[in-house]
Design an enzyme around this catalytic site. Structure first.
Site, PDB file in Angstrom:
ATOM      1  N   TYR A 226       0.851  -1.201   0.000  1.00 61.05           N
ATOM      2  CA  TYR A 226       0.000   0.000   0.000  1.00 61.05           C
ATOM      3  C   TYR A 226       0.880   1.243   0.000  1.00 61.05           C
ATOM      4  O   TYR A 226       1.775   1.327   0.828  1.00 61.05           O
ATOM      5  CB  TYR A 226      -0.936   0.059   1.212  1.00 61.05           C
ATOM      6  CG  TYR A 226      -1.871  -1.110   1.419  1.00 61.05           C
ATOM      7  CD1 TYR A 226      -2.157  -2.011   0.393  1.00 61.05           C
ATOM      8  CD2 TYR A 226      -2.488  -1.325   2.653  1.00 61.05           C
ATOM      9  CE1 TYR A 226      -3.020  -3.080   0.603  1.00 61.05           C
ATOM     10  CE2 TYR A 226      -3.357  -2.384   2.859  1.00 61.05           C
ATOM     11  CZ  TYR A 226      -3.615  -3.263   1.835  1.00 61.05           C
ATOM     12  OH  TYR A 226      -4.473  -4.311   2.049  1.00 61.05           O
TER      13      TYR A 226
HETATM   14  N1  NAP Z   1      -6.081  -8.543   2.165  1.00 66.23           N
HETATM   15  C1  NAP Z   1      -6.418  -7.979   1.032  1.00 66.23           C
HETATM   16  O1  NAP Z   1      -6.172  -8.525  -0.061  1.00 66.23           O
HETATM   17  C2  NAP Z   1      -7.121  -6.650   1.069  1.00 66.23           C
HETATM   18  C3  NAP Z   1      -7.715  -6.137  -0.088  1.00 66.23           C
HETATM   19  C4  NAP Z   1      -8.356  -4.910  -0.002  1.00 66.23           C
HETATM   20  C5  NAP Z   1      -8.402  -4.208   1.203  1.00 66.23           C
HETATM   21  N2  NAP Z   1      -7.793  -4.720   2.315  1.00 66.23           N
HETATM   22  C6  NAP Z   1      -7.813  -3.996   3.625  1.00 66.23           C
HETATM   23  O2  NAP Z   1      -9.141  -3.716   3.970  1.00 66.23           O
HETATM   24  C7  NAP Z   1      -9.309  -2.307   4.173  1.00 66.23           C
HETATM   25  C8  NAP Z   1     -10.710  -1.935   3.807  1.00 66.23           C
HETATM   26  O3  NAP Z   1     -10.903  -2.009   2.397  1.00 66.23           O
HETATM   27  P1  NAP Z   1     -11.168  -0.745   1.545  1.00 66.23           P
HETATM   28  O4  NAP Z   1     -10.659   0.435   2.283  1.00 66.23           O
HETATM   29  O5  NAP Z   1     -10.595  -0.963   0.199  1.00 66.23           O
HETATM   30  O6  NAP Z   1     -12.750  -0.724   1.394  1.00 66.23           O
HETATM   31  P2  NAP Z   1     -13.954  -0.393   2.376  1.00 66.23           P
HETATM   32  O7  NAP Z   1     -13.502  -0.319   3.778  1.00 66.23           O
HETATM   33  O8  NAP Z   1     -15.057  -1.280   1.996  1.00 66.23           O
HETATM   34  O9  NAP Z   1     -14.371   1.090   1.891  1.00 66.23           O
HETATM   35  C9  NAP Z   1     -13.693   2.182   2.399  1.00 66.23           C
HETATM   36  C10 NAP Z   1     -14.032   3.457   1.653  1.00 66.23           C
HETATM   37  O10 NAP Z   1     -15.400   3.802   1.837  1.00 66.23           O
HETATM   38  C11 NAP Z   1     -15.532   5.231   1.970  1.00 66.23           C
HETATM   39  N3  NAP Z   1     -16.095   5.470   3.308  1.00 66.23           N
HETATM   40  C12 NAP Z   1     -15.615   5.054   4.510  1.00 66.23           C
HETATM   41  N4  NAP Z   1     -16.402   5.449   5.525  1.00 66.23           N
HETATM   42  C13 NAP Z   1     -17.427   6.120   4.978  1.00 66.23           C
HETATM   43  C14 NAP Z   1     -18.567   6.756   5.525  1.00 66.23           C
HETATM   44  N5  NAP Z   1     -18.776   6.778   6.830  1.00 66.23           N
HETATM   45  N6  NAP Z   1     -19.427   7.346   4.658  1.00 66.23           N
HETATM   46  C15 NAP Z   1     -19.207   7.320   3.337  1.00 66.23           C
HETATM   47  N7  NAP Z   1     -18.134   6.744   2.752  1.00 66.23           N
HETATM   48  C16 NAP Z   1     -17.248   6.138   3.559  1.00 66.23           C
HETATM   49  C17 NAP Z   1     -14.117   5.804   1.834  1.00 66.23           C
HETATM   50  O11 NAP Z   1     -13.814   6.108   0.477  1.00 66.23           O
HETATM   51  P3  NAP Z   1     -14.020   7.567  -0.197  1.00 66.23           P
HETATM   52  O12 NAP Z   1     -13.689   8.585   0.830  1.00 66.23           O
HETATM   53  O13 NAP Z   1     -13.111   7.572  -1.373  1.00 66.23           O
HETATM   54  O14 NAP Z   1     -15.453   7.580  -0.603  1.00 66.23           O
HETATM   55  C18 NAP Z   1     -13.260   4.620   2.249  1.00 66.23           C
HETATM   56  O15 NAP Z   1     -11.953   4.665   1.769  1.00 66.23           O
HETATM   57  C19 NAP Z   1      -8.175  -1.679   3.352  1.00 66.23           C
HETATM   58  O16 NAP Z   1      -7.871  -0.368   3.763  1.00 66.23           O
HETATM   59  C20 NAP Z   1      -7.069  -2.664   3.604  1.00 66.23           C
HETATM   60  O17 NAP Z   1      -6.490  -2.413   4.874  1.00 66.23           O
HETATM   61  C21 NAP Z   1      -7.178  -5.937   2.265  1.00 66.23           C
END
Ligand code: NAP
Length: 316
Positions: A53
């Site tokens: 990341y």
């Molecule tokens: N192991 C793996 O292969 C893998 C893969 C992917 C992710 N991950 C981990 O999982 C974590 C979570 O995944 P993710 O961040 O991609 O997706 P997520 O948590 O499903 O979505 C997060 C996004 O939603 C929006 N958001 C968050 N809170 C909000 C709210 N209260 N109201 C409106 N919009 C909101 C923000 O984007 P905006 O501000 O741009 O709208 C935020 O970056 C990652 O950060 C990473 O640590 C792991």
């Protein structure tokens, strides 16, 4: 806030994990520090990142997220009260990838340096590496634990069959075993986890953390039509896949439960994951203080059996 144990480890974590893939991407260092401060101020202690990341951002090389978290922990002097997860194995370019023992030994040093710490609480294989025998990777991890550089290990994106093999090797060799599976799971994307992984992890007391817990923001309810895709320049473009009849029905059910509880749809989506037996903590990221404050409120939201059944039925 009631902390939860990851697998059979000594790690006690908040029921929400802060995702770190936005640090150095859609949140610059200043915004990331503000998000991390708000998360820590809420009493939560669990942070997820990876060496890769946020390498997909033009000009980045990977390690930006770890470096921001490391600088923040140093500035705040709070390393000891946090549980930090990072991952190894993704392709960082110039041959830096995979789960070979020599590479893992080198990669962990780079992560420790960026995180400005001398130990990683939970170290994960990011993806399966078909080119490296599992035994080689697990042996490398056993040596890192022995040296005190890593406390516990886990994996992300591994199949139940691979975890079965890994646990057998650990038992045979007397090595530490995978205590965590980090997997793609949320109200919209259920089948991949529920088909086989869920039973396997529960039977073997492997603590599960879900990623894309908000379906990249879709489950916050801010995308209801194509016109809303501009609400996030980083994520909006990917939202079309969720905007089908099932996705809209899920949003409708989230809206109804949220209204009854005086909560937000994102909080209900996270509380649904938190209520799932075997699931230690959903991982979600935030790009602003308002978002993270919305998310941490989910740790105090209790859904009724009826709410869970309603959400389960509409998303089945
Ligand atoms: N192991 C793996 O292969 C893998 C893969 C992917 C992710 N991950 C981990 O999982 C974590 C979570 O995944 P993710 O961040 O991609 O997706 P997520 O948590 O499903 O979505 C997060 C996004 O939603 C929006 N958001 C968050 N809170 C909000 C709210 N209260 N109201 C409106 N919009 C909101 C923000 O984007 P905006 O501000 O741009 O709208 C935020 O970056 C990652 O950060 C990473 O640590 C792991």
């Amino acid at each position: 806030m009631q902390f939860r144990r990851i697998g059979r480890s000594d790690l006690l974590v908040s029921p929400l994990c802060l995702g770190g893939n936005v640090f150095g991407w859609s949140a610059d260092e200043k915004a990331s520090f503000a998000v991390l401060d708000a998360f820590a101020a809420s009493g939560c202690n669990f942070i997820d990142t990876a060496d890769v990341y946020s390498s997909w951002v033009p000009g980045n090389r990977g390690g930006e997220s770890e470096a921001i978290i490391g600088a923040w922990m140093k500035a705040r002097g709070n390393r000891a009260r946090l549980v930090v997860t990072t991952k190894v194995g993704s392709d960082l370019g110039e041959g830096r990838k995979g789960l070979g023992a020599a590479y893992v030994a080198q990669a962990v040093e780079a992560s420790l340096k960026r995180l400005q710490t001398d130990y990683i609480d939970l170290y994960l294989s990011h993806w399966e590496d078909p080119e490296t025998p599992l035994e080689e990777t697990l042996g490398a991890y056993a040596r890192l634990i022995e040296a005190g550089k890593v406390r516990f290990i886990g994996n992300s994106n591994h199949s139940a069959a691979t975890m079965r093999e890994a646990l057998a090797i650990s038992a045979r060799q007397g090595w530490p075993r995978f205590e965590n599976l980090q997997t793609h799971y949320n109200l919209y994307d259920r089948a991949g986890y529920e088909t086989e992984l869920e039973d396997y992890c529960r039977q073997n007391e492997i603590g599960v953390t879900s990623y894309f817990s908000l379906a990249k923001g879709f489950l916050s309810g801010k995308y209801r039509s194509a016109a809303d895709f501009t609400k996030s320049s980083a994520r909006g473009g990917g939202m079309a896949t969720y905007l089908d009849a099932r996705g809209l029905a899920i949003l409708d059910a989230l809206d109804r439960v949220a209204k009854e509880k005086g909560a937000s749809p994102a909080q209900v989506a996270l509380a649904w994951l938190m209520a799932r037996p075997g699931l230690v903590a959903p991982i979600a990221s935030a790009t602003s203080v308002a978002q993270v404050q919305d998310l941490v409120a989910a740790t105090a939201l209790v859904l009724s059996g009826e709410d869970i059944a309603r959400l389960g039925a509409v998303s089945a």
